[in-house]
Motif scaffolding. Structure first.
Motif, PDB file in Angstrom:
ATOM      1  N   TRP A 192       0.822  -1.115  -0.113  1.00 29.37           N
ATOM      2  CA  TRP A 192       0.245   0.049   0.146  1.00 29.37           C
ATOM      3  C   TRP A 192       0.934   1.258   0.033  1.00 29.37           C
ATOM      4  O   TRP A 192       0.532   2.120  -0.797  1.00 29.37           O
ATOM      5  CB  TRP A 192      -0.802  -0.075   1.172  1.00 29.37           C
ATOM      6  CG  TRP A 192      -1.824   1.087   1.225  1.00 29.37           C
ATOM      7  CD1 TRP A 192      -3.061   1.065   0.975  1.00 29.37           C
ATOM      8  CD2 TRP A 192      -1.514   2.498   1.883  1.00 29.37           C
ATOM      9  NE1 TRP A 192      -3.778   2.274   1.096  1.00 29.37           N
ATOM     10  CE2 TRP A 192      -2.899   2.975   1.775  1.00 29.37           C
ATOM     11  CE3 TRP A 192      -0.480   3.018   2.646  1.00 29.37           C
ATOM     12  CZ2 TRP A 192      -2.917   4.421   2.183  1.00 29.37           C
ATOM     13  CZ3 TRP A 192      -0.694   4.420   3.253  1.00 29.37           C
ATOM     14  CH2 TRP A 192      -1.983   5.046   2.914  1.00 29.37           C
ATOM     15  N   ILE A 193       1.854   1.146   0.755  1.00 31.63           N
ATOM     16  CA  ILE A 193       2.765   2.304   0.755  1.00 31.63           C
ATOM     17  C   ILE A 193       3.681   2.608  -0.359  1.00 31.63           C
ATOM     18  O   ILE A 193       3.676   3.645  -0.992  1.00 31.63           O
ATOM     19  CB  ILE A 193       3.946   2.409   2.049  1.00 31.63           C
ATOM     20  CG1 ILE A 193       3.014   2.341   3.181  1.00 31.63           C
ATOM     21  CG2 ILE A 193       4.925   3.162   1.800  1.00 31.63           C
ATOM     22  CD1 ILE A 193       3.940   1.825   4.534  1.00 31.63           C
ATOM     23  N   ALA A 194       4.112   1.504  -1.046  1.00 28.18           N
ATOM     24  CA  ALA A 194       4.701   1.519  -2.260  1.00 28.18           C
ATOM     25  C   ALA A 194       3.896   2.080  -3.278  1.00 28.18           C
ATOM     26  O   ALA A 194       4.265   2.860  -3.986  1.00 28.18           O
ATOM     27  CB  ALA A 194       5.169   0.108  -2.685  1.00 28.18           C
ATOM     28  N   ASP A 195       2.651   1.867  -3.281  1.00 26.73           N
ATOM     29  CA  ASP A 195       1.723   2.239  -4.495  1.00 26.73           C
ATOM     30  C   ASP A 195       1.555   3.847  -4.281  1.00 26.73           C
ATOM     31  O   ASP A 195       1.573   4.414  -5.079  1.00 26.73           O
ATOM     32  CB  ASP A 195       0.469   1.636  -4.270  1.00 26.73           C
ATOM     33  CG  ASP A 195       0.602   0.017  -4.700  1.00 26.73           C
ATOM     34  OD1 ASP A 195       1.422  -0.390  -5.428  1.00 26.73           O
ATOM     35  OD2 ASP A 195      -0.500  -0.808  -4.258  1.00 26.73           O
TER      36      ASP A 195
ATOM     37  N   VAL B 188       8.763   0.073  -5.341  1.00 27.40           N
ATOM     38  CA  VAL B 188       8.414  -1.587  -5.104  1.00 27.40           C
ATOM     39  C   VAL B 188       8.331  -1.824  -3.376  1.00 27.40           C
ATOM     40  O   VAL B 188       9.238  -1.124  -2.898  1.00 27.40           O
ATOM     41  CB  VAL B 188       9.239  -2.515  -5.786  1.00 27.40           C
ATOM     42  CG1 VAL B 188       9.214  -2.233  -7.252  1.00 27.40           C
ATOM     43  CG2 VAL B 188      10.691  -2.571  -5.279  1.00 27.40           C
ATOM     44  N   PRO B 189       7.493  -2.691  -3.143  1.00 24.70           N
ATOM     45  CA  PRO B 189       7.556  -3.117  -1.693  1.00 24.70           C
ATOM     46  C   PRO B 189       8.847  -3.468  -0.864  1.00 24.70           C
ATOM     47  O   PRO B 189       9.293  -3.222   0.291  1.00 24.70           O
ATOM     48  CB  PRO B 189       6.593  -4.206  -1.586  1.00 24.70           C
ATOM     49  CG  PRO B 189       5.841  -4.251  -2.890  1.00 24.70           C
ATOM     50  CD  PRO B 189       6.708  -3.490  -3.755  1.00 24.70           C
ATOM     51  N   GLU B 190       9.765  -4.154  -1.933  1.00 27.05           N
ATOM     52  CA  GLU B 190      11.014  -4.518  -1.270  1.00 27.05           C
ATOM     53  C   GLU B 190      11.770  -3.213  -0.806  1.00 27.05           C
ATOM     54  O   GLU B 190      12.851  -3.208  -0.236  1.00 27.05           O
ATOM     55  CB  GLU B 190      11.964  -5.349  -2.456  1.00 27.05           C
ATOM     56  CG  GLU B 190      11.357  -6.608  -2.642  1.00 27.05           C
ATOM     57  CD  GLU B 190      10.134  -6.504  -3.605  1.00 27.05           C
ATOM     58  OE1 GLU B 190       9.616  -5.536  -4.243  1.00 27.05           O
ATOM     59  OE2 GLU B 190       9.316  -7.659  -3.383  1.00 27.05           O
TER      60      GLU B 190
ATOM     61  N   VAL C 128      10.509   3.572   6.107  1.00 28.67           N
ATOM     62  CA  VAL C 128      11.506   4.333   5.298  1.00 28.67           C
ATOM     63  C   VAL C 128      11.411   3.654   4.000  1.00 28.67           C
ATOM     64  O   VAL C 128      11.386   2.263   4.007  1.00 28.67           O
ATOM     65  CB  VAL C 128      12.882   4.095   5.982  1.00 28.67           C
ATOM     66  CG1 VAL C 128      13.306   2.938   6.452  1.00 28.67           C
ATOM     67  CG2 VAL C 128      13.960   4.813   5.137  1.00 28.67           C
ATOM     68  N   CYS C 129      11.754   4.430   2.690  1.00 21.96           N
ATOM     69  CA  CYS C 129      11.662   3.791   1.247  1.00 21.96           C
ATOM     70  C   CYS C 129      12.998   4.026   1.192  1.00 21.96           C
ATOM     71  O   CYS C 129      13.349   5.168   0.921  1.00 21.96           O
ATOM     72  CB  CYS C 129      10.560   4.454   0.738  1.00 21.96           C
ATOM     73  SG  CYS C 129      10.711   4.150  -1.117  1.00 21.96           S
ATOM     74  N   ALA C 130      13.732   2.992   0.699  1.00 21.82           N
ATOM     75  CA  ALA C 130      15.341   3.066   0.280  1.00 21.82           C
ATOM     76  C   ALA C 130      15.644   2.628  -0.781  1.00 21.82           C
ATOM     77  O   ALA C 130      15.011   1.528  -1.058  1.00 21.82           O
ATOM     78  CB  ALA C 130      16.132   2.695   1.719  1.00 21.82           C
ATOM     79  N   PRO C 131      16.788   3.134  -1.382  1.00 23.31           N
ATOM     80  CA  PRO C 131      17.150   2.127  -2.529  1.00 23.31           C
ATOM     81  C   PRO C 131      17.524   0.734  -2.207  1.00 23.31           C
ATOM     82  O   PRO C 131      18.128   0.770  -1.054  1.00 23.31           O
ATOM     83  CB  PRO C 131      18.445   2.842  -3.150  1.00 23.31           C
ATOM     84  CG  PRO C 131      18.036   4.521  -2.703  1.00 23.31           C
ATOM     85  CD  PRO C 131      17.156   4.289  -1.171  1.00 23.31           C
TER      86      PRO C 131
END
Lengths: 397, 397
Positions: free
Chosen positions: A85-88, A98-100, A251-254
């Motif tokens: 949901w967050i990735a979207d 992406v969720p990963e 946190v959304c990270a590379p």
């Protein structure tokens, strides 16, 4: 069973533990929680905005339908449907997240700690805004970096000033929307420049965004993570749009960094409450926030305006302040010779509190600054508190 | 809005991040979660013991009566009534524990991380049992200590072996009750000796006690913290007696250390979920655990006996194993020449899994050891799985 005459322990702490200081804000909060004090010191969201009934219904549903799973250990990276949901939600402006890339954390404070743990060696150069978020300075300080403050003006961080300090820096920490403590927003042009400058230096850019959804009017400005998903680390939180007491951020990270953060998280606390994540997913998955957030914006926007109007009326000439487009804070700059720490003592004597600005500076502090929050104080008390502050300031001119 | 041709980031991680390794157990769990595999690998409590209805009722009550407080930010040290309850529960055997010594944590894994953060410098000597709990080795490793393994026999850690390695050590980490991974319990005499030895060296002693309440029969042995409250750091958890997915543990520390831990916790994640703490207090405050824990003991004790009986029947001569008085694990020592890692590959091919013992050793590993958990596997499958393992081992003799 007690043993006889034990030697007292001569505690020897790790060197990093000597850096640990109590957050000045949390110390002030202890003093100012008496109900008779008008406190502009808090960084707490208004409990009027907490969706208690929705949370209650979601806890009921998750425990009824899925209790054994919700109460069992879960994966370190987090509850997959919530990460999806967050990735979207972050896949806007042409970005594909992406969720990963998403790691769920125990509040976004934990994301700061994990980032410090994974990226900062003793003496590593870390770039921060002037002033910057105190919680980030605290989290990073544990890892003993050398902070370099990057110049900031009314449009936020000044990208040109990065070149002089970028060499060898491990990260740049920014809070582009309605910054804590200043309430300032980084302009669109500056965002693009900042992302380009960091990319040119190969410098990881942290985009901390707890308040982004709380704009009083107009759409939020584009996220920097969408401009360069391989170079920007995005931090989000449910604390300001849902409730803070449940401690849920992300946190959304590379990907190379995301994997390290996950391992650091595993060693730090295994995973964040599975139940909490499932409940938050249950609450947000069908668009609740789109109906809920406008109410928060309205409340905070109205109270911000009350405070701005009162300041215009009661603050003497020579005092300057920001006019935030969202979020929870106004930043005040007093005439140079007035020390906000002294002013705080006088204000508390008159039952008004705020946070002096000095602790928000990583390097040289402007002692004539202070932060005001308007979100938990009703309009009448905002007006009265500002009047009191105005008189105290005027008496010093 | 994407920027053109950004430089890829050449990620440079902190030196401590190079120490980060995925928990071998969590990696195995990913392989062994297929339902057709009989997994003795898990360290998960049995979901049959989760008091779902009681938790649901408590969430309902707390949110209904006190929702705005439960959902707001809370104090770093934790919810005071729960800290008081814990302090009272620990004030036995003549000890007087005060709430100021109690810090609530996000699972006891977080207590391990905070203790490492506050007590361990790079190269600091840290004493651990042989073998020791993997999660502790993981948490401490981040801070790059020099581990020294202290000898252990069937009665637990051997206190006499501390003298040779105590010099300059920052802490000794022990898990005295139904240890993970061995299931061993430190005898009463040894507890007294251990506390005295540590006190003589001025060496902080960590008493990690997640399984202490899970004795199959008889009362728990006296806690070491009661023997020297100024020198022993006690860690507890609600994961094994209530539910693990909510992530709630605590550390009870001598006051000078407790204050440092609180500051480290503030920088790490501000505080643990206020809602979770209020709910757990609601569940436990009127004696629920005294009615609930006997059911867990019964279930685990019965399944442990099933496994021990099956081992006696199917394991060939030359294999040795522990006979735990409580907790969740049995430790197996194979003949010297059998490598448990190779055995695992063969076992998985026959749909049976366990955890090889090597990762539990801080220094030289005994590769002929393995850990079995019986708590989440029904009796019939325990018998079958042990029979399969017995044949695989016999084929190697």
């Amino acid at each position: 069973m007690k043993i006889e005459n034990p030697n007292p322990i001569n505690w020897r702490f790790a060197e990093r533990a000597e850096q640990l200081q109590a957050s000045f804000i949390r110390e002030i909060l202890k003093i100012t929680q008496q109900p008779e004090i008008i406190s502009f010191a808090g960084g707490l969201p208004s409990p009027l905005t907490f969706p208690v009934e929705e949370m209650q219904a979601a806890f009921d549903k998750v425990l009824r339908d899925n209790g054994k799973v919700a109460l069992q250990y879960g994966p370190t990276d987090g509850y997959t449907p919530l990460r999806q949901w967050i990735a979207d939600a972050l896949s806007v402006d042409g970005a594909k997240i992406v969720p990963e890339q998403i790691l769920m954390t125990s509040g976004s404070q934990q994301a700061l700690d994990l980032l410090g743990k994974v990226l900062i060696d003793e003496g590593s150069r870390v770039l921060v805004e002037t002033p910057s978020y105190l919680g980030a300075l605290q989290a990073f300080s544990v890892y003993r970096p050398e902070f370099k403050s990057v110049a900031t003006d009314e449009h936020g961080l000044v990208p040109e000033s990065i070149d002089a300090v970028a060499d060898g820096a491990r990260l740049l920490y920014s809070l582009p929307n309605f910054q804590n403590p200043t309430g300032r927003t980084l302009s669109v042009e500056r965002r693009q420049q900042l992302v380009e400058t960091c990319a040119r230096h190969g410098l990881p850019l942290i985009e901390d965004d707890p308040y982004g959804a709380l704009s009083y009017k107009g759409d939020p400005l584009p996220k920097m993570v969408a401009m360069n998903p391989d170079g920007v680390i995005y931090m989000g939180s449910f604390s300001k749009v849902l409730t803070p007491g449940i401690r849920l951020g992300y946190v959304c990270a590379p990907l190379p960094l995301a994997r390290r953060l996950e391992l650091a998280k595993q060693a730090a606390d295994l995973h964040t409450s599975q139940l909490t994540q499932m409940v938050v997913h249950e609450v947000v998955k069908d668009g609740f926030l789109e109906r809920h957030i406008p109410k928060i914006r309205q409340l905070y926007g109205d109270q911000c305006q009350v405070m701005l109007d009162a300041m215009a009326q009661h603050f003497p000439a020579g005092v300057e302040w920001t006019r935030p487009g969202g979020g929870m804070f106004i930043w005040v700059t007093l005439p140079q010779h007035i020390n906000a720490m002294q002013l705080l003592d006088e204000a508390i004597a008159q039952k008004v509190a705020f946070v002096p600005g000095a602790p928000f500076y990583a390097n040289e502090a402007a002692t004539n600054t202070l932060r005001l929050s308007f979100v938990t104080v009703p309009p009448e008390r905002i007006r009265h508190g500002i009047e009191v502050l105005g008189k105290l300031i005027a008496a010093k001119l």
